[in-house]
Design a protein around this motif. Structure first.
Motif, PDB file in Angstrom:
ATOM      1  N   SER A  88     -10.252  -5.980  -7.531  1.00  7.05           N
ATOM      2  CA  SER A  88     -11.541  -5.300  -7.444  1.00  7.05           C
ATOM      3  C   SER A  88     -12.688  -6.275  -7.680  1.00  7.05           C
ATOM      4  CB  SER A  88     -11.599  -4.164  -8.469  1.00  7.05           C
ATOM      5  OG  SER A  88     -12.872  -3.572  -8.479  1.00  7.05           O
ATOM      6  N   ASP A 236      -8.728   9.707  -1.125  1.00  3.18           N
ATOM      7  CA  ASP A 236      -7.510   9.322  -1.823  1.00  3.18           C
ATOM      8  C   ASP A 236      -6.802   8.220  -1.035  1.00  3.18           C
ATOM      9  OD1 ASP A 236      -7.892  11.193  -3.843  1.00  3.18           O
ATOM     10  OD2 ASP A 236      -6.961  12.787  -2.648  1.00  3.18           O
ATOM     11  N   ALA A 237      -5.933   7.471  -1.717  1.00  5.38           N
ATOM     12  CA  ALA A 237      -5.303   6.297  -1.108  1.00  5.38           C
ATOM     13  C   ALA A 237      -4.448   6.642   0.110  1.00  5.38           C
ATOM     14  CB  ALA A 237      -4.463   5.568  -2.152  1.00  5.38           C
ATOM     15  N   ASP A 238      -3.950   7.884   0.191  1.00  3.71           N
ATOM     16  CA  ASP A 238      -3.077   8.258   1.316  1.00  3.71           C
ATOM     17  C   ASP A 238      -3.856   8.902   2.462  1.00  3.71           C
ATOM     18  OD1 ASP A 238      -3.771  10.521  -0.034  1.00  3.71           O
ATOM     19  OD2 ASP A 238      -1.749  11.398  -0.087  1.00  3.71           O
ATOM     20  N   ASN A 240      -5.693   7.352   4.830  1.00  2.00           N
ATOM     21  CA  ASN A 240      -6.127   6.315   5.777  1.00  2.00           C
ATOM     22  C   ASN A 240      -6.470   6.874   7.147  1.00  2.00           C
ATOM     23  OD1 ASN A 240      -6.230   4.019   4.243  1.00  2.00           O
ATOM     24  ND2 ASN A 240      -4.066   3.491   4.543  1.00  2.00           N
ATOM     25  N   LEU A 256     -11.651   3.986  -1.839  1.00  5.56           N
ATOM     26  CA  LEU A 256     -10.405   4.688  -2.159  1.00  5.56           C
ATOM     27  C   LEU A 256     -10.332   4.940  -3.659  1.00  5.56           C
ATOM     28  CD1 LEU A 256      -7.852   2.738   0.081  1.00  5.56           C
ATOM     29  CD2 LEU A 256      -8.965   4.924   0.566  1.00  5.56           C
ATOM     30  N   ARG A 257      -9.794   6.086  -4.016  1.00  3.48           N
ATOM     31  CA  ARG A 257      -9.576   6.386  -5.429  1.00  3.48           C
ATOM     32  C   ARG A 257      -8.357   5.613  -5.937  1.00  3.48           C
ATOM     33  NH1 ARG A 257     -12.812  10.911  -6.376  1.00  3.48           N
ATOM     34  NH2 ARG A 257     -13.195  12.220  -4.550  1.00  3.48           N
TER      35      ARG A 257
END
Length: 457
Positions: A88, A236-238, A240, A256-257
């Motif tokens: 990050s 959320d990361a999923d 995309n 993204l979280r």
């Protein structure tokens, strides 16, 4: 949509891989093996977007990006940093250097192409605005490049659309440290609030309960009042696939979280800086348009605009069988005003004259400065009788009250002479109508001035 993409990397294999991916999507690919070469190519305006490696021997990508973004001639070129660094802190460092995005290797082909396309669309829009605003330099309107380079991106107005307390209770305090933040927890009201709020940035959660966040983004892009407001999506990361769809419909950036607070602030600043820059460009374009059709001293339309618009009004009058009147006015003995009181006093008279003209005519009438102390007023749907009444009212308005000049030190008497004509036959040339008004004006001046004379034909 094609564009010139500059790939900057000192590893030939990386360059060839990116070149193959982009060429397959019909992008025109240029390459540079180091930062110095890349800066020189950008200075020559040879590219639309830059894919920049971070780890290079002579000058790292962070420094290249800083130099590009601090140069008024290149700051508007989108920069995507492509690197193996994935922390990050590395992303924040890149964003703080001015990067528009930070992609971590290995980069998915789909993500890469979607990001390049999205930034290319924004670059092309900016290029068009910059091209239209070029003339603003010639008419004295300040170019926004230097202020854009100095802009910190702070102090923006942000609308956060999020209905998860666990999310917005963390995001709002972070954003409030640099911006004025409004929270909307009801997605159904978000579009109305965005339209009324004059925001610099919309931050939209794509994980809204019982509401499609992408539809909200799409609606914001289709609404005139929010069309140009940048959108930062949080997903959320999923998600995309949804994020890629968001880039296609106009989302400018995403996170993204779990959201890193420093990255959130860095991406928000980037988008707000872009918003302010494009707003300045649009203002310059508007100022350029107004300068092209407006007389700077009086604020009335200029002769160029009048001649173009008069032809349109005459054509409309002919096709509809409606009357059209033209009034030509001249300020009496204007040269003596300049000679006796100075040119500043003459300018004061012209400005006050324009004010009184506006008060004496209708909103649909067209008032123009024809040249020097001569003016033209075009009155649609007006016959000679009504035009004569308006002209006489205007004459009395000018003669009835002295003009204050030289910052209130003097008051001088001013009169005008007016010539009138009307459109006489269907399809008549507007030059003939103006000529008759000019002849009538000459008669008014010859007969003693301070009077109205109708059509001398």
């Amino acid at each position: 949509m094609s564009a010139r993409v500059l790939v900057v990397d000192d590893v030939p294999a990386n360059v060839k891989l990116l070149e193959a991916r982009l060429s397959a999507e019909y992008f025109d690919v240029l390459t540079a093996s180091n930062g110095t070469e890349a800066l020189a190519m950008c200075a020559r305006a040879e590219c639309d977007i830059i894919l920049l490696d971070v780890m290079m021997p002579d000058m790292d990508g962070f420094e290249v990006c800083r130099r590009l973004k601090s140069n008024p001639a290149t700051h508007y070129i989108p920069v995507v940093m492509v690197t193996a660094l994935d922390s990050s802190s590395d992303r924040v460092r890149g964003l703080e250097a001015g990067a528009d995005d930070f992609l971590t290797k290995p980069v998915s082909d789909v993500v890469l192409i979607a990001r390049v396309r999205s930034l290319t669309r924004l670059k092309m829009m900016t290029d068009e605005l910059r091209m239209r605003a070029i003339t603003s330099l010639e008419i004295g309107v300040q170019a926004p490049e230097r202020s854009a380079v100095a802009d910190t991106g702070k102090g923006g107005r942000v609308l956060l659309v999020d209905d998860r307390p666990s999310s917005y209770e963390r995001l709002v305090p972070v954003l409030t440290g640099e911006h004025a933040v409004d929270l909307e927890t009801n997605p159904s009201e978000a579009l109305f609030r965005a339209a009324d709020g004059d925001y610099d940035l919309l931050i939209v959660s794509l994980g809204l309960d019982n509401f499609d966040g992408l539809r909200l983004c799409s609606q914001a892009r289709s609404l005139e009042r929010t069309r140009h407001v940048p959108i930062l999506a949080i997903a959320d990361a999923d998600h995309n696939t949804r994020l890629l769809r968001g880039l296609e419909i106009g989302v400018n950036d995403y996170l993204l979280r779990p959201v890193d607070k420093n990255e959130l602030l860095a991406r928000a600043r980037t988008q707000i800086r872009k918003r302010r820059y494009t707003d300045h460009l649009r203002d310059n374009v508007q100022n350029s348009i107004e300068a092209a059709i407006t007389d700077a001293l009086t604020g009335l339309h200029n002769r160029r605009y009048m001649e173009s618009h008069l032809a349109t009004l005459a054509e409309q009058a002919s096709s509809r069988g409606k009357p059209l009147a033209v009034m030509m006015l001249d300020i009496d003995f204007f040269k003596s005003i300049n000679d006796n009181y100075g040119h500043d006093a003459g300018d004061d008279v012209l400005r006050e004259f324009a004010v009184r003209v506006r008060k004496s005519i209708r909103g649909i009438d067209l008032a123009c400065r024809y040249g020097g102390e001569e003016f033209v007023i075009v009155m649609p749907e007006t016959d000679m009788h009504v035009a004569g009444m308006v002209a006489e009212r205007l004459r009395r308005s000018i003669a009835g009250e002295p003009f204050v000049v030289n910052k209130g030190e003097k008051r001088i008497e001013v009169t005008i002479s007016i010539g009138l004509s009307t459109l006489e036959t269907k399809g008549e040339a507007v030059a003939d109508v103006l000529k008759r008004a000019d002849v009538a004006l000459y008669r008014a001046k010859h007969d003693g001035r301070n009077r109205v004379v109708a059509n001398a034909a």
